[in-house]
Scaffold this motif. Structure first.
Motif, short mmCIF file in Angstrom:
data_model
loop_
_atom_site.label_atom_id
_atom_site.label_comp_id
_atom_site.label_asym_id
_atom_site.label_seq_id
_atom_site.Cartn_x
_atom_site.Cartn_y
_atom_site.Cartn_z
N HIS A 230 59.18 44.19 39.65
CA HIS A 230 59.31 45.15 38.43
C HIS A 230 59.08 44.33 37.15
N LEU A 231 59.32 43.28 37.13
CA LEU A 231 59.09 42.42 35.75
C LEU A 231 57.86 41.80 35.84
N SER A 232 56.99 41.85 36.68
CA SER A 232 55.94 41.29 36.93
C SER A 232 54.77 42.13 36.06
N ARG A 233 54.02 41.47 35.26
CA ARG A 233 53.03 42.21 34.64
C ARG A 233 51.48 41.99 35.26
N ALA A 234 51.50 41.06 36.02
CA ALA A 234 50.20 40.48 36.75
C ALA A 234 49.90 41.54 38.07
N ASN A 235 50.91 41.78 38.97
CA ASN A 235 50.76 42.25 40.02
C ASN A 235 52.04 43.10 40.49
N LEU B 65 54.78 35.92 49.97
CA LEU B 65 53.43 36.23 49.86
C LEU B 65 53.16 37.41 48.89
N VAL B 66 54.19 38.24 48.78
CA VAL B 66 54.10 39.35 47.67
C VAL B 66 54.45 39.19 46.34
N THR B 67 55.22 37.98 46.09
CA THR B 67 55.61 37.48 44.74
C THR B 67 54.99 36.34 44.36
N ASP B 68 54.35 35.61 45.10
CA ASP B 68 54.07 34.24 44.48
C ASP B 68 52.76 34.63 43.77
N PRO B 69 52.55 34.32 42.57
CA PRO B 69 51.43 34.60 41.71
C PRO B 69 50.18 33.63 42.15
N THR B 70 50.47 32.59 42.68
CA THR B 70 49.47 31.60 43.21
C THR B 70 48.85 32.23 44.71
N GLU B 71 49.23 33.18 45.41
CA GLU B 71 48.91 33.94 46.46
C GLU B 71 47.92 34.91 45.95
N GLN B 72 46.55 34.86 46.17
CA GLN B 72 45.59 35.88 46.01
C GLN B 72 45.39 36.73 46.98
N LEU B 73 46.29 37.72 46.97
CA LEU B 73 46.26 38.59 48.37
C LEU B 73 45.30 39.79 47.98
N THR B 74 44.34 39.99 48.76
CA THR B 74 43.21 40.95 48.81
C THR B 74 43.89 42.27 49.26
N GLN B 75 44.60 42.25 49.92
CA GLN B 75 45.54 43.39 50.70
C GLN B 75 47.06 43.13 50.72
N THR B 76 47.63 44.17 50.57
CA THR B 76 49.08 44.21 50.80
C THR B 76 49.64 44.43 52.01
N PRO B 77 50.60 43.52 52.67
CA PRO B 77 51.03 43.61 54.06
C PRO B 77 51.70 44.96 54.21
N GLY C 266 53.84 58.38 48.09
CA GLY C 266 53.60 59.16 46.82
C GLY C 266 54.23 58.51 45.70
N CYS C 267 55.38 58.11 45.67
CA CYS C 267 56.25 57.57 44.30
C CYS C 267 55.80 56.38 43.81
N GLU C 268 55.74 56.16 42.32
CA GLU C 268 55.26 55.28 41.73
C GLU C 268 56.24 53.89 42.18
N ASP C 269 55.72 52.88 42.16
CA ASP C 269 56.52 51.61 42.37
C ASP C 269 57.73 51.27 41.57
N ARG C 270 57.24 51.45 40.22
CA ARG C 270 58.28 51.27 39.34
C ARG C 270 59.43 52.08 39.34
N VAL C 271 59.35 53.39 39.75
CA VAL C 271 60.46 54.32 39.74
C VAL C 271 61.26 53.91 41.17
N MET C 272 60.71 53.53 42.20
CA MET C 272 61.33 53.02 43.42
C MET C 272 62.23 51.82 43.12
N TYR C 273 61.65 50.79 42.39
CA TYR C 273 62.40 49.68 41.99
C TYR C 273 63.83 49.85 41.11
N LEU C 274 63.41 51.04 40.24
CA LEU C 274 64.76 51.25 39.47
C LEU C 274 65.94 52.03 40.38
#
Length: 679
Positions: free
Chosen positions: A460-465, A417-429, A475-483
């Motif tokens: 991390h590699l996604s540019r859309a979401n 659900l959180v990675t599929d670009p076709t799933e238009q999630l209005t809220q993050t689970p 409080g920590c940015e998602d990209r830093v946590m991915y790294l």
């Protein structure tokens, strides 16, 4: 006071004089001092109470000794302490504590003043308050605090509409009729005469008279003066506009960011649950004392709505979640009140057993997966917030609970659900976000790859979401946590036998990726607005900078031959100390949300480093709360690491160097038999 409307021809307005008399009601006759009185009676002093709270004693204020919080501390939002605090025995600590109390009081007064000003501008009837362009007209407390007057230092003409294209962004809350009336008004001034007279025994004794002038008339500039265009060019104006833009964009937070998956939010903090007297006492303690300490940063980002959106509805709808919260409340009550005995231990074990029993029954029925996941995550995360690391009561390790979490997450299909670009999630689970945080930080605790590392790599590699809500949660940015997740994967490969050349290549590549996260405005400063309120945007920048530096230290520790005494490592620790100084401290600060950062930075800090002194200062400021949850575990673990590092006697190597070897904090945990999550 009567006023005459402004005259467009004459260009000024006069106000009639207002005479105000203040009479003091007659009281007992003032007793004149007797020169023949006993001199000892003059020097007799009031006997001070020694049973008031230490906060009032430090402020030298009278304490009503109310329990659990005295009236003065409750009114000012201060931490009321009847038990002798650690800062009381040291003059420097007392002085620092007093300065912090003054700052808290100042922020509260400014906040009350700002809210009163806004209410006045909205509810005042048309009259003088609507004919004067004062600070109450503007929503931003940093904007004009008074209208232009004769003694004004600035050359803005507030009585003519500005031509700047972006000025409309600075007064969005003004009504059109109000703004037209204000900016098309002719200059005027008002004289207000105030008289005060004091009466003693019905006899007038003192009379004062003052005249104040409020003017919007501009003194003409000297001949030959070149008037600046709007906006004024220069360094001051650029700083002014930048602060305005930041303040207006500050609170653009989406309070409906997360999907909490259990119905609508509650409109009040009242929970309708049938419990016996003992459990009701635990529930009240949880709501009043424990709940504010669980999701501190999420509460800040969601403007205090997390309790009504997540926790309180779950208490009514999820039986396993309720028993887990009652267990946590009993643990917190035992730790904070220093309660010992079988009764409190029985409360803890009774609700712990009820939680596990409910989860096992639900799993066997293969139903209510969202509720099971919610309760299991609370068993892990709540324990990290308020539980004591040295609690001797039997419990299931956190990583065994997380195995059930991983299975439930896959069963609910949350990764897709959180990675599929076709799933238009209005809220993050929300459950997926909390799972990701525990997964990433927990993987670094065990030296393994995160369970959902492929999900974080894809995000991390996604540019859309690319957002998973980690910034909103902790409080920590998602990209830093991915790294950080990628660094944990690299450490796992190192333990499996990756050669040094390939390892160093990956270390260099990840270092470059960390550099890319520093693009944009990542400056570190105190996260407070001009009116004293907390700035969630700046707080997130500071926390992200702290996690970024901790990630660099974590990455450097994987390099073969790493030593904490290397100049690069020492420099990173110094930078981390500087960043942490910009994180609010104390019981209402955010140090307990940075346990992992303190662990990574403290494990490589030297005996004479500024980090250790700073860490001990933060422990003293936290007081008793420094012994709870993950932060208490970090305090105990770092003391063990420092004891071994400082007691090590280095011997000269073949190259003549005497560098001490790197003692891993994870090895110390294994040696001590500690198996807790420092999240």
């Amino acid at each position: 006071m009567s006023t005459i409307p402004p005259n467009s021809r004459e260009g000024f307005m006069r106000a009639s004089t207002v005479n105000m008399a203040m009479a003091q009601p007659p009281k007992a006759k003032a007793a004149r001092p007797n020169s023949n009185a006993n001199p000892k009676a003059k020097t007799q002093m009031h006997r001070r109470s020694r049973t008031g709270c230490y906060t009032c004693r430090l402020r030298r204020k009278k304490c009503d000794e109310g329990t659990p919080i005295c009236t003065a501390c409750k009114h000012l939002g201060l931490h009321c302490e009847y038990k002798r605090p650690t800062w009381w025995s040291n003059n420097d600590s007392r002085r620092q504590q007093k300065d912090e109390i003054k700052m808290i009081i100042k922020r509260k007064k400014l906040s009350e003043k700002a809210s009163h000003t806004i209410q006045t501008s909205i509810s005042s009837p048309p009259g003088l308050s609507h004919s004067l362009p004062t600070s109450a007209t503007f929503s931003d407390p940093l904007d004009r605090t008074r209208s232009a007057s004769i003694d004004s230092h600035f050359s803005f003409n507030f009585n003519s509409p500005p031509n700047a294209p972006e000025y409309g962004a600075y007064n969005p809350q003004l009504l059109p009729t109000h703004s037209d009336f204000m900016f098309n008004m002719s200059p005027y001034e008002i004289d207000v005469k105030t008289e005060r007279q004091m009466f003693v025994n019905d006899v007038p004794t003192l009379r004062e008279s003052t005249v104040s002038t409020f003017s919007t008339y501009h003194t003409p500039p000297p001949p030959g003066t070149i008037l600046p265009s709007y906006p004024v060019d220069g360094e001051w104006s650029e700083q002014f506009y930048q602060e305005r833009r930041e303040s207006l964009a500050e609170e653009a937070l989406n309070i409906n960011f997360f999907d909490f998956s259990h119905g609508p939010a509650m409109t009040s903090r009242q929970v309708d649950i049938e419990l016996d007297d003992n459990d009701q006492r635990l529930l009240d303690h949880f709501i009043q004392f424990v709940l504010p300490t669980i999701f501190q940063i999420l509460e800040t980002n969601q403007h205090g709505s997390i309790s009504s959106d997540l926790i309180l509805p779950a208490l009514q709808n999820n039986k396993g979640y309720l028993h887990c919260c009652l267990m946590i409340a009993a643990q917190h009550l035992k730790a904070t009140m220093n309660i010992q005995g079988e009764e409190i231990d029985n409360d803890i074990m009774r609700h712990r057993h009820a939680t596990i029993l409910y989860l096992c029954e639900a799993l066997n029925k293969d139903e209510d997966h969202q509720q099971i996941l919610e309760a299991t995550l609370s068993l892990i995360f709540f324990q990290c917030c308020v539980g004591r690391y040295d609690d001797s009561l039997p419990d299931i390790p956190w990583h065994q609970h997380f195995q059930a979490v991983s299975s439930l997450v896959n069963k609910l299909d949350l990764p897709r659900l959180v990675t599929d670009p076709t799933e238009q999630l209005t809220q993050t689970p929300f459950n997926m976000t909390l799972t990701a945080w525990i997964d990433i930080v927990g993987a670094t605790m065990q030296g393994r790859a995160p369970t959902f590392a492929h999900i974080y790599r894809e995000k991390h590699l996604s540019r859309a979401n690319s957002s998973l809500g980690l910034r909103e949660l902790m409080g920590c940015e998602d990209r830093v946590m991915y790294l950080i997740s990628e660094i944990a994967c690299l450490e796992n490969l190192k333990r499996e036998g990756m050669d040094d050349i390939t390892l160093c290549t990956h270390v260099h590549s990840l270092g470059e990726q960390i550099n890319l996260t520093e693009s944009g405005d990542s400056s570190v400063k105190m996260p407070f607005n001009a009116n004293g309120s907390l700035s969630p945007k700046q707080l997130s920048k500071n926390i992200t900078s702290a996690f970024r530096l901790a990630a660099r230290i974590y990455l450097c520790s994987l390099v073969p031959g790493f030593s904490p005494t290397q100049s690069s490592c020492v420099g990173l620790v110094e930078k981390l100390t500087t960043v942490l100084q910009h994180i609010p401290s104390g019981p209402h600060g955010f140090d307990r949300s940075l346990s992992w950062v303190y662990l990574i930075g403290g494990s490589v800090s030297g005996a004479g480093s500024a980090f250790r002194r700073f860490f001990h200062e933060r422990i003293a400021q936290l007081g008793e709360t420094s012994h709870f949850g993950s932060f208490g575990g970090v305090v105990s673990l770092l003391h063990e690491v420092w004891q071994q590092v400082d007691g090590f006697q280095p011997s000269p190597s073949a190259t003549g160097s005497t560098e001490a070897p790197y003692i891993s904090w994870r090895d110390v945990m294994q040696m001590k038999g500690w198996d807790y999550l420092l999240i």
